[in-house]
Design an enzyme around this catalytic site. Structure first.
Site, PDB file in Angstrom:
ATOM      1  N   GLY A 183       0.812  -1.212   0.000  1.00  0.00           N
ATOM      2  CA  GLY A 183       0.000   0.000   0.000  1.00  0.00           C
ATOM      3  C   GLY A 183       0.845   1.262   0.000  1.00  0.00           C
ATOM      4  O   GLY A 183       0.649   2.152  -0.825  1.00  0.00           O
ATOM      5  N   GLU A 218       6.528   4.159   5.029  1.00  0.00           N
ATOM      6  CA  GLU A 218       6.717   5.306   5.920  1.00  0.00           C
ATOM      7  C   GLU A 218       8.137   5.863   5.967  1.00  0.00           C
ATOM      8  O   GLU A 218       8.523   6.479   6.973  1.00  0.00           O
ATOM      9  CB  GLU A 218       6.304   4.886   7.340  1.00  0.00           C
ATOM     10  N   ASN A 219       8.942   5.709   4.922  1.00  0.00           N
ATOM     11  CA  ASN A 219      10.307   6.239   4.904  1.00  0.00           C
ATOM     12  C   ASN A 219      10.365   7.633   5.543  1.00  0.00           C
ATOM     13  O   ASN A 219       9.522   8.472   5.271  1.00  0.00           O
ATOM     14  CB  ASN A 219      10.806   6.359   3.464  1.00  0.00           C
ATOM     15  N   GLU A 257       0.681   5.897   7.480  1.00  0.00           N
ATOM     16  CA  GLU A 257       2.102   6.162   7.195  1.00  0.00           C
ATOM     17  C   GLU A 257       2.588   7.362   7.982  1.00  0.00           C
ATOM     18  O   GLU A 257       3.705   7.367   8.494  1.00  0.00           O
ATOM     19  CB  GLU A 257       2.322   6.370   5.699  1.00  0.00           C
ATOM     20  N   HIS A 291       3.327   6.469  11.601  1.00  0.00           N
ATOM     21  CA  HIS A 291       4.584   5.725  11.765  1.00  0.00           C
ATOM     22  C   HIS A 291       5.747   6.657  12.122  1.00  0.00           C
ATOM     23  O   HIS A 291       6.753   6.198  12.657  1.00  0.00           O
ATOM     24  CB  HIS A 291       4.955   4.990  10.475  1.00  0.00           C
ATOM     25  N   GLU A 324       3.514  -2.075  13.701  1.00  0.00           N
ATOM     26  CA  GLU A 324       2.351  -2.225  12.824  1.00  0.00           C
ATOM     27  C   GLU A 324       1.042  -2.374  13.603  1.00  0.00           C
ATOM     28  O   GLU A 324       0.041  -1.753  13.246  1.00  0.00           O
ATOM     29  CB  GLU A 324       2.554  -3.380  11.846  1.00  0.00           C
TER      30      GLU A 324
HETATM   31  C1  7MF Z   1      -2.632   0.604   6.435  1.00  0.00           C
HETATM   32  O1  7MF Z   1       2.814  -0.980   7.190  1.00  0.00           O
HETATM   33  C2  7MF Z   1      -2.474  -0.625   6.999  1.00  0.00           C
HETATM   34  C3  7MF Z   1      -1.501  -1.485   6.551  1.00  0.00           C
HETATM   35  C4  7MF Z   1       4.796  -2.034   5.215  1.00  0.00           C
HETATM   36  C5  7MF Z   1       4.009  -2.365   4.002  1.00  0.00           C
HETATM   37  C6  7MF Z   1       2.201  -0.346   4.977  1.00  0.00           C
HETATM   38  O2  7MF Z   1       3.244   1.109   6.560  1.00  0.00           O
HETATM   39  C7  7MF Z   1       3.209  -0.217   6.097  1.00  0.00           C
HETATM   40  C8  7MF Z   1       4.638  -0.603   5.676  1.00  0.00           C
HETATM   41  C9  7MF Z   1       2.129  -4.031   4.067  1.00  0.00           C
HETATM   42  C10 7MF Z   1       0.820  -4.384   4.343  1.00  0.00           C
HETATM   43  C11 7MF Z   1      -0.072  -3.421   4.812  1.00  0.00           C
HETATM   44  C12 7MF Z   1       0.347  -2.099   5.003  1.00  0.00           C
HETATM   45  C13 7MF Z   1       1.687  -1.737   4.733  1.00  0.00           C
HETATM   46  C14 7MF Z   1       2.580  -2.721   4.258  1.00  0.00           C
HETATM   47  C15 7MF Z   1      -0.659  -1.132   5.506  1.00  0.00           C
HETATM   48  C16 7MF Z   1      -0.824   0.120   4.960  1.00  0.00           C
HETATM   49  C17 7MF Z   1      -1.787   0.966   5.428  1.00  0.00           C
HETATM   50  N1  7MF Z   1       5.533  -0.386   6.813  1.00  0.00           N
HETATM   51 BR1  7MF Z   1       3.282  -5.335   3.442  1.00  0.00          BR
HETATM   52 ZN    ZN Z   2       2.559   0.168   8.712  1.00  0.00          ZN
END
Ligand code: 7MF
Ligand code: ZN
Length: 881
Positions: A269, A272-273, A306, A309, A328
C-alpha cells in the site's frame, strides 16, 4: 524444490549487532542499467557487546544482487584476502575498533522486477527497503537495530529534475557535464529499512501545516503531471492526521518538510520512509470522477497510517523483525481510531471485524498460523500478515479497553519518552503500559506469543427468587502448527444486559449499564444481583476481543438485539448472526438434497432494519449485506463451495423479491443527486442507495435494470457509476453487459486507477469472471504482469473474490492460479507468495476440492527452484516443514 538459501531464523537466537554505524553517506550515480552506489560508513565496535582485549569479530554486511567494485578502510583499498563474498553478503576481517568503510557497488534498477531495493516505475527511480530491500542497494548491516544518520547525494541527467531523499535538502548544483546533483541530510538516526530515494520528472502540489508549537512544516505531494489533479484528498487527509496525532497522542512532527510520492509499481500500500513516504498510486490519488468512496476512505486511512509511523515506527522502531507488530499493530490501532473519529465509528469497526473474521481467523487456522510476535520465519516478507497487523491492533485495543483511555495515553507517553531514538521490543511496549499505570499485564502477554483464535462458550442462568443472573464463560484455543497446548488468555469481554422492553439494566450498585469482564480462567462465572426478570445478554460489545463467541441465541432474541441493543456494533452483529444461522440452515437443506425453504426470519429482520429510518444509513447497508462466501467458508471445516454459492444466491434473491418495494422506496428517497463530497454522511447515503440498487437488480425486474442503466449513464461520480455497472454486469442481459463494460473502458482507458477497477469488476464477477475471460484480460493491452496492482486486480480478484469461478468443479481455477504463481515467482517473489494464499487452505475443503487444490500446490512445489518467499508458504502448506 528444496531451496538451499531457505533457512529458518529464530527469535531465541537474537544477538545485538557487533558493530554500529554512526554515519552513512551514500552517493548514487543514476543509470537504468548501471547505477553506481558509493557508501561511506563510520563504523565502530558496539560497546554493549565488546569485551576487553578481544580479537575483533568480522563485520558482516548484508547484500544481494550486487556487483561489488571496491572496498576500502580508512582510505586504503582492502586486499582481497581481507574480505569474502558469501551468499547473502560480505564478511570483512577487522583490525581496529573504529574506522571509515567505503564500498562501491553497481546495480541495475531497470532489471529489478522484484520492486525491492532501487527500481524503475514508468521511468521514475524509486526505492522500497522494508523489510530487507536495502541490501539490494549496497552492502550494509541491514537490520533495524543498526541506526545511523544518513546523508544522500543523487546525481542524475537533467531529464530527472526532481531528486528526493530523506530529511532536508542541504545542497543542489549542476555538474560540469550538465547533470543535476542534490544532497539530502536526515538528522534523525534511522535503520536502513527507512531509507528512500526518488528521481524523476515529477510535478507536485504544496501546502503547509502549523504544528502545535508553532513551527511551519512544508507538505509536498509528488506525482506524474497527468495525476496532479488527484492529490487534494490525500493532502487534506495528511493535515487531518497531523492535527489528530497532536490532539490525541501529543505527537508533533519533527522535520521541516514532509513529502509523499505516488508510484504505479509498488508491492504494497505505502511506506513510511522518514520524511519521504512512498505510496502505491492507488492508495493516494483520487478524484470524485475516478475514485469510489471506498478508495477515498482507504486513502485517508493509509495517509494517516504512514504519517503515524513517524512516531510509532520511526522515532521508536523495532529491535528485530519478530517485533514487527510493535510498530504495525500499534499504528493500525492508531489509524483505525483516527478513521473512527473522522467517520462513523460503528461502521469502521464493522469493516475491521469483517476483515478479521474472514481473513485473519482463516490465517490463524491455516498452515501459516503464527503468533502476533512470531517465533521463527524463513522469509520476513511473508510475515506482513493480517495476524501481525490486524490481530496486533486488536491486542493494542484490548490494552486500551483494559486500562481505559487516560491510562492508555499515560502508557503511550511513557513509551515514547523512554524509547525515543531506540529500537525496541513488544515487551518494552507492554512494560511502559504497566509502569505508567501500576497495571499487571503478566497473563495478557500471552496474546503476543500464542497463535490461534480463542473460542468462548457462554451459558447463563437466572434465579428469579434471588434476582440473580450469572454468565459462565469457558475459553479454549485450538492447536496451531508447533503449538499444541494453549494457556488461558486474559480476555476483556464487554457486556450489557437488556430487560424485556429492550432497556439497559444497571449491572451493579454504581448503576453502570456496561462493563468489561476480565476473563482469565479456562472457565469463570460472573454474577449480577438485583435483576428483576430474566435479561438478554449483549456480549462482546464492539468486538472487545478477537475471539469466536458462542451463545445459543434464538432467532427471536437476535431480532430483539437488532432492534434494541444500545451498542450499534452489536446490533449489526446480531443481524449477521441471524443471516449466518439462516444460511447454515439452507446449507443443511442443500447438502441433504432437500428443497430450499425461504429464509423468512431473515427477511423479517431485514424488513425491520429497512423500515427504521432513524438508523445510520451506512449501518443499515452493512446490516443488509449477507456474509460473503469467504466468510461462510470460514465458519466450518469440510467446505462445500457449490453449496455455499447456491444458498447465498438463493437467500439473496429471496430477500430481493420479498422486499422489492421497500428497496425501491429507499433507493428513490436516497437518490438525491447532490454534488459529490467524501463526507461520512454522503458516503453513508450512497452505500445504502447502492445496496438497494443491487438487490433491486437481483430481483430481476426490467425497470430496476433501467434504474441502474440511468445511474450508470449519468456518471455523476465513480461510486455510483461503478455500483451501477457492477449490478448491470451481474444481473443484466449478457450482450448489454459487454456494451456497458466496453463503454466504460473507452471512457476511462487513460486512467490507471479506473482501469484497475474495471479489471477487478470483471475478474470478481460470478457471471463475467469465467476463467476464459480472466485469461483474455491478461492479454489485454492495459494488463502488465510487472505491475502488482494489475496482477492483484485480475488474478487475486479472481482467486480471492470470485468464489464461484475459482472453485469450478473441473479444478481449472486452481490450475490457472498455480500457473500464474509459478510464472510470477520469477519476476516478483513477494507477490507470488501472497497470490498463492487461496491454495494454502486446501485442508478446509471437502475431499473433492481439497484433492484438486493439493495437486495444484504440489505442481508449484515440483516446478523447479522456488524463491525463498514462495518456498516457505508452499512447503508449510503441504506440511513438509
Ligand atoms: C494501512 O505498514 C495498513 C496497513 C509495510 C508495508 C504499509 O506502513 C506499512 C509498511 C504491508 C501491508 C499493509 C500495510 C503496509 C505494508 C498497511 C498500509 C496501510 N511499513 Br506489506
Ligand atoms: Zn505500517
Amino acid at each position: 524444490m528444496k531451496d538451499s538459501q531457505a533457512r529458518t531464523i529464530y527469535l531465541k537466537d537474537y544477538q545485538a549487532p557487533d558493530y554500529l554505524v554512526d554515519r552513512t553517506d551514500l552517493t548514487f550515480d543514476l543509470d537504468p542499467h548501471a547505477t553506481l552506489v558509493t557508501s561511506r560508513l563510520k563504523v565502530r565496535r558496539n560497546p554493549a557487546v565488546a569485551r576487553a582485549e578481544e580479537t575483533l569479530p568480522p563485520l558482516w554486511l548484508d547484500g544481494s544482487d550486487l556487483e561489488l567494485l571496491s572496498v576500502s578502510v580508512d582510505g586504503e583499498l582492502l586486499p582481497a584476502q581481507r574480505y569474502q563474498e558469501k551468499p547473502g553478503g560480505l564478511a570483512l576481517s577487522v583490525d581496529r575498533a573504529a574506522f571509515e568503510l567505503e564500498v562501491q557497488t553497481r546495480i541495475a534498477p531497470e532489471a529489478n522486477t522484484s520492486l525491492e531495493g532501487l527500481y524503475l516505475s514508468n521511468g521514475m527511480y524509486c526505492t522500497q527497503c522494508e523489510a530487507e530491500g536495502f541490501r539490494k542497494i549496497t552492502f550494509y548491516p541491514d537490520r533495524p537495530d543498526v541506526m545511523s544518520i544518513f546523508t544522500t547525494t543523487i546525481v542524475a541527467p537533467a531529464t530527472y529534475p526532481v531528486l528526493l531523499s530523506n530529511g532536508n535538502r542541504i545542497d543542489s548544483t549542476t555538474t560540469e557535464d550538465g547533470r543535476l546533483r542534490v544532497t539530502w541530510e536526515d538528522p534523525f538516526a534511522k535503520p536502513s529499512y527507512l531509507f528512500a530515494l526518488v528521481a524523476g520528472d515529477l510535478q507536485h502540489v504544496e501546502d503547509h501545516f502549523t504544528t502545535c508549537s508553532g513551527r511551519t512544516v512544508k507538505l509536498q505531494l509528488f506525482t506524474e503531471a497527468r495525476n496532479i489533479g488527484k492529490c487534494a484528498h490525500a493532502m487534506a487527509s495528511l493535515k487531518h492526521a497531523m492535527r489528530w496525532d497532536e490532539e490525541v497522542y501529543g505527537r508533533e512532527y519533527d522535520l521541516d518538510i514532509f513529502m509523499i510520492v505516488a508510484v504505479d509499481h509498488f508491492n504494497m500500500g505505502a511506506m513510511e520512509n522518514k520524511g519521504l513516504n512512498i505510496f502505491n498510486s492507488a492508495c493516494v490519488l483520487a478524484s470524485p470522477e475516478t475514485a469510489t468512496d471506498a478508495a477515498f476512505q482507504r486513502i485517508e486511512a493509509i495517509v494517516a497510517h504512514e504519517y503515524f509511523h513517524n512516531w510509532s515506527g520511526n522515532r521508536v522502531t523495532c529491535r528485530d523483525w519478530f517485533q514487527l507488530s510493535l510498530k504495525e499493530g500499534f499504528t493500525v490501532f492508531r489509524d483505525a481510531e483516527f478513521s473512527a473519529d473522522m467517520n462513523s465509528r460503528a461502521v469502521k469497526r464493522i469493516e475491521d471485524v469483517i476483515l478479521l473474521r474472514t481473513s485473519q481467523f482463516a490465517e490463524d487456522a491455516g498452515p501459516m498460523s503464527h503468533p502476533v510476535r512470531p517465533d521463527s520465519y524463513m522469509e520476513i516478507s511473508n510475515f506482513y500478515t493480517l495476524t501481525v497487523y490486524e490481530k496486533g491492533a486488536e491486542v493494542v485495543r484490548m490494552i486500551h479497553t483494559l486500562l481505559g483511555e487516560e491510562a492508555f495515553r499515560r502508557g503511550s507517553d511513557l513509551y515514547f519518552e523512554r524509547h525515543d531514538g531506540c529500537a525496541v521490543t513488544c515487551e518494552d511496549f507492554v512494560v511502559a503500559m504497566e509502569d505508567a499505570n501500576s497495571a499487571d499485564l503478566k497473563q495478557f502477554r500471552r496474546w503476543y506469543s500464542q497463535a490461534g483464535t480463542p473460542v468462548l462458550e457462554v451459558t447463563d442462568a437466572y434465579s428469579e427468587a434471588n434476582g440473580e443472573y450469572s454468565l459462565t464463560i469457558r475459553q479454549h484455543t485450538p492447536a496451531t502448527p508447533g503449538q499444541n497446548d494453549k494457556l488461558p488468555l486474559h480476555i476483556p469481554v464487554k457486556i450489557g444486559l437488556l430487560d424485556e422492553s429492550g432497556s439497559p439494566l444497571p449491572l451493579d450498585a454504581s448503576g453502570r449499564e456496561e462493563m468489561v469482564l476480565h476473563l482469565t480462567e479456562a472457565e469463570q462465572t460472573f454474577t449480577f444481583n438485583g435483576i428483576a426478570s430474566r435479561p438478554l445478554p449483549s456480549l462482546l460489545r464492539g468486538f472487545s476481543a478477537p475471539v469466536k463467541l458462542r451463545y445459543g441465541y434464538s432467532s427471536a432474541q437476535l431480532q430483539f438485539l437488532m432492534r434494541h441493543d444500545s451498542d450499534p456494533f452489536n446490533r449489526w452483529d446480531a443481524c449477521q448472526r441471524l443471516a449466518l444461522d439462516s444460511l447454515c440452515k439452507l446449507q443443511q437443506q442443500y447438502r441433504a438434497g432437500a428443497a430450499l425453504e425461504s429464509p423468512d426470519t431473515l427477511i423479517e429482520g431485514f424488513a425491520a432494519v429497512l423500515d427504521d429510518v432513524t438508523l445510520d444509513p451506512a449501518l443499515v447497508a452493512k446490516m443488509l449485506s449477507l456474509p460473503s462466501a469467504q466468510e461462510l467458508a470460514e465458519q466450518e471445516g469440510d467446505i462445500d463451495a457449490a453449496a455455499i454459492i447456491a444458498v447465498r444466491v438463493f437467500a439473496r434473491d429471496a430477500i430481493a423479491k420479498a422486499l422489492e418495494a421497500r428497496f425501491l422506496a429507499r433507493y428513490r428517497a436516497l437518490d438525491r443527486r447532490k454534488p459529490y463530497t467524501p463526507a461520512a454522511e454522503d458516503i453513508a447515503e450512497r452505500s445504502l442507495k447502492n445496496t438497494c440498487l443491487t438487490y433491486l437488480c437481483a430481483a430481476g425486474n426490467a425497470d430496476s435494470l433501467t434504474l441502474a442503466k440511468t445511474q450508470f449513464e449519468r456518471g455523476e461520480n465513480m461510486t455510483d457509476t461503478a455500483a451501477a455497472l457492477a449490478a448491470l454486469v451481474e444481473f443484466g442481459p449478457e450482450e448489454q453487459s459487454e456494451n456497458f463494460l466496453e463503454t466504460f473502458y473507452q471512457q476511462w482507458q487513460q486512467d490507471t486507477q479506473v482501469v484497475e477497477t474495471w479489471f477487478g469488476l470483471q475478474s470478481g464477477s460470478a457471471k463475467f469472471g469465467a476463467l476464459e475471460r480472466v485469461q483474455k484480460l491478461m492479454s489485454h493491452p492495459a494488463f502488465d504482469v510487472k505491475n502488482p496492482n494489475k496482477v492483484r486486480a485480475v488474478v487475486a480478484g479472481f482467486a480471492m473474490r470470485n468464489f464461484t469461478q475459482f472453485h469450478r468443479e473441473d479444478g481449472s481455477g486452481y490450475n490457472f492460479l498455480a500457473d500464474q504463481v509459478i510464472a510470477l515467482d520469477k519476476l516478483n517473489p513477494q507477490i507470488a507468495a501472497r497470490l498463492v494464499t487461496p491454495l494454502t487452505r486446501w485442508r478446509k475443503y471437502r475431499a473433492e476440492e481439497s484433492g484438486q487444490i493439493r495437486v495444484a500446490l504440489q505442481r508449484i512445489s515440483d516446478s523447479g527452484k522456488l524463491s525463498s518467499d514462495l518456498y516457505e508458504v508452499v512447503s508449510k502448506s503441504l506440511g513438509q516443514d
